[in-house]
Structure formats: C-alpha cells, structure tokens
Design a protein around this motif. Structure first.
Motif, PDB file in Angstrom:
ATOM      1  N   THR A  54       9.219 -41.079  -0.372  1.00 51.87           N
ATOM      2  CA  THR A  54      10.434 -41.658   0.202  1.00 51.87           C
ATOM      3  C   THR A  54      11.062 -42.568  -0.841  1.00 51.87           C
ATOM      4  OG1 THR A  54       9.481 -41.628   2.426  1.00 51.87           O
ATOM      5  CG2 THR A  54      11.415 -43.022   2.080  1.00 51.87           C
ATOM      6  N   THR A 101       2.077 -34.883  -0.722  1.00 43.23           N
ATOM      7  CA  THR A 101       2.535 -36.261  -0.935  1.00 43.23           C
ATOM      8  C   THR A 101       3.917 -36.396  -0.321  1.00 43.23           C
ATOM      9  OG1 THR A 101       1.335 -36.526  -3.021  1.00 43.23           O
ATOM     10  CG2 THR A 101       3.210 -37.999  -2.645  1.00 43.23           C
ATOM     11  N   ARG A 102       4.040 -37.363   0.581  1.00 41.60           N
ATOM     12  CA  ARG A 102       5.354 -37.632   1.155  1.00 41.60           C
ATOM     13  C   ARG A 102       6.012 -38.726   0.349  1.00 41.60           C
ATOM     14  NH1 ARG A 102       7.944 -36.232   5.259  1.00 41.60           N
ATOM     15  NH2 ARG A 102       6.150 -35.334   6.321  1.00 41.60           N
ATOM     16  N   ARG A 108       1.084 -40.767   0.446  1.00 45.60           N
ATOM     17  CA  ARG A 108       2.421 -41.284   0.768  1.00 45.60           C
ATOM     18  C   ARG A 108       2.828 -42.286  -0.292  1.00 45.60           C
ATOM     19  NH1 ARG A 108       4.171 -41.087   6.246  1.00 45.60           N
ATOM     20  NH2 ARG A 108       2.666 -40.058   7.612  1.00 45.60           N
ATOM     21  N   ARG A 168       0.028 -30.936   7.901  1.00 45.28           N
ATOM     22  CA  ARG A 168       0.716 -30.400   6.712  1.00 45.28           C
ATOM     23  C   ARG A 168      -0.244 -29.747   5.727  1.00 45.28           C
ATOM     24  NH1 ARG A 168       6.028 -32.768   6.380  1.00 45.28           N
ATOM     25  NH2 ARG A 168       6.513 -31.029   5.018  1.00 45.28           N
ATOM     26  N   SER A 210      13.647 -37.531  -1.997  1.00 48.73           N
ATOM     27  CA  SER A 210      12.694 -37.741  -0.905  1.00 48.73           C
ATOM     28  C   SER A 210      12.322 -36.392  -0.297  1.00 48.73           C
ATOM     29  CB  SER A 210      13.315 -38.637   0.175  1.00 48.73           C
ATOM     30  OG  SER A 210      13.627 -39.916  -0.341  1.00 48.73           O
ATOM     31  N   SER A 211      11.032 -36.141  -0.213  1.00 52.18           N
ATOM     32  CA  SER A 211      10.573 -34.838   0.258  1.00 52.18           C
ATOM     33  C   SER A 211       9.059 -34.842   0.354  1.00 52.18           C
ATOM     34  CB  SER A 211      11.029 -33.746  -0.725  1.00 52.18           C
ATOM     35  OG  SER A 211      10.810 -32.461  -0.199  1.00 52.18           O
ATOM     36  N   PHE A 212       8.514 -33.701   0.727  1.00 50.74           N
ATOM     37  CA  PHE A 212       7.075 -33.501   0.765  1.00 50.74           C
ATOM     38  C   PHE A 212       6.726 -32.597  -0.414  1.00 50.74           C
ATOM     39  CE2 PHE A 212       3.179 -34.008   2.947  1.00 50.74           C
ATOM     40  CZ  PHE A 212       2.490 -32.803   2.926  1.00 50.74           C
TER      41      PHE A 212
END
Lengths: 113, 119
Positions: B117, B114-115, B10, A43, B89-91
């Motif tokens: 959730t 950054t993921r 994350r 990514r 929730s996303s990237f």
C-alpha cells in the motif's frame, strides 16, 4: 501467443454436489502442461491438479478430476462432493517449454452449506 | 513439499520511497523465479521472469527501471519497487519452479504474497 480463457467468472454449488469449471486455451504448441490452481481467501496459491498434454488419460486427484480435450483445447475441472473448504478462486494455467505460466481470468466458486 | 517464503506479507510506504520484497525457496534451488501482480478479484499478471545470475526478462508494459529484480542466488530473488506511487499499490506474488529451468513439467510453488500500500 498463448491465451487461457475461463468463461465463468462466478459459480456456486451446494455442499456435497458436483460442479464443473471450464477452461479453454489457444496455442500452437504440441508439448505443454495444464494446471488448476486454487486461491482461497488467504491468497495462497495451491496446486489442485495438473495434466500433461501428451497423455490421453485424464488426471484425477481424490475429489478433483479433469476432462482434457486436446483437439478442442479444453481443460475443465470437476469437483465432486463439494466441501465448504473448496470455496475459492480457481485459476486454469498453461505452461509450455518457453518456461512461462499463463493464467486464466479465474472463476470464483462458492460452496453453499 | 517445496516451500517458498515471501517477505514482507504487508507493507505500507510513502509515495516516492522504495520497497524491497524478498522471495526465498526454502528447501530447493530455483534457477528461475517469477513475479506476478494481482489486482483485486483479477488474475495473476506475469511481470517478469527472474533468472539466477542473469538479467530478468520483463513482460511487455512492465517498467524494468521501476520494478528492479535481482536473483543473486539459487534461493533468493528480490523485487524492488522504486519511487513508489499509489497506483503501484497491489498484491505481489512470487513463485519458483522446483528443479532445473528445463523441467517445465514441474508445477510452480508460490509465496504467500505481499500486499503493498503506497500512501
């Protein structure tokens, strides 16, 4: 408003072959810059190549080159001697003096061994 | 080369809580930073432009009260997702341009994302 279009959602190429990814854009600006970014599975966004609109000469970076057609508002990316590490999402991007980047919808490229 | 550090990589949070994401330019000063959101297999959607010492400029449709952006120094911008919900929730990816804001020919340097959730 500026728009960037990538008409190929997915593409594949055999290892060592050449592939061309297309990108078109729409703008009324005369001074702007165009970029290709690569996003592998990690990514991380990685700059591949960039082109200044005022330059006639197409940019090249090793195996990567562009075909910039300003009148047609076209900016394609050619990858020569494709390698497995080239597998990634590729985004075309447009930037103008308004200080904003606009990204295309992306092309998922798979290099087949 | 120019490095942009984004933290955390994350994060999982409960619905209704707030989450802060940091974006730092490690070896250059960034007058302007950008925040993007990316859904799976989709492009980067610009959320806002963060300007050092002034208010951020938000793209149409982005709730400024929900996505708080602070750019307190030339090397740090933060994005706070307030009262997070599962649909948030996303990237999220930040980027910075090396050089003055007028150097529009400089490419963007991106953080690793950054993921988020939200459960």
């Amino acid at each position: 408003a500026q728009t960037v279009t990538q008409s190929q959602p997915e593409m594949s190429v055999q290892e060592a072959e050449t592939v061309t990814l297309s990108c078109t854009y729409d703008t009324s600006e005369n001074n702007y810059y165009l970029f290709w970014y690569k996003q592998p599975p990690s990514r991380q966004m990685i700059l591949v190549i960039r082109q200044e609109a005022y330059k006639q000469q197409n940019a090249t970076e090793n195996r990567f080159s562009v075909n910039f057609q300003k009148a047609a508002k076209s900016f394609s990316l050619k990858i020569s001697d494709s390698q497995l590490g080239d597998t990634a999402m590729y985004f075309c991007a447009f930037m103008w003096t308004g200080n904003q980047f606009y990204f295309g919808t992306g092309t998922s490229l798979t290099v087949i061994p | 080369g120019a490095v942009v550090s984004q933290h955390p990589s994350r994060v999982i949070c409960k619905s209704g809580t707030s989450v802060k994401i940091e974006c730092r330019s490690l070896d250059f000063q960034a007058t302007t930073m950008f925040w993007y959101r990316q859904f799976p297999k989709q492009s980067l959607m610009l959320m806002a432009t963060s300007n050092e010492g002034s208010k951020a400029t938000y793209e149409q449709g982005v709730e400024k009260d929900k996505f708080l952006i602070n750019h307190a120094s030339l090397t740090l911008s933060t994005l706070t997702v307030t009262s997070a919900h599962p649909e948030d929730s996303s990237f999220y990816i930040c980027s910075a341009r090396q050089g003055a804001s007028s150097s529009y020919n400089s490419p963007l340097h991106f953080g690793n994302g950054t993921r988020l959730t939200v459960t």
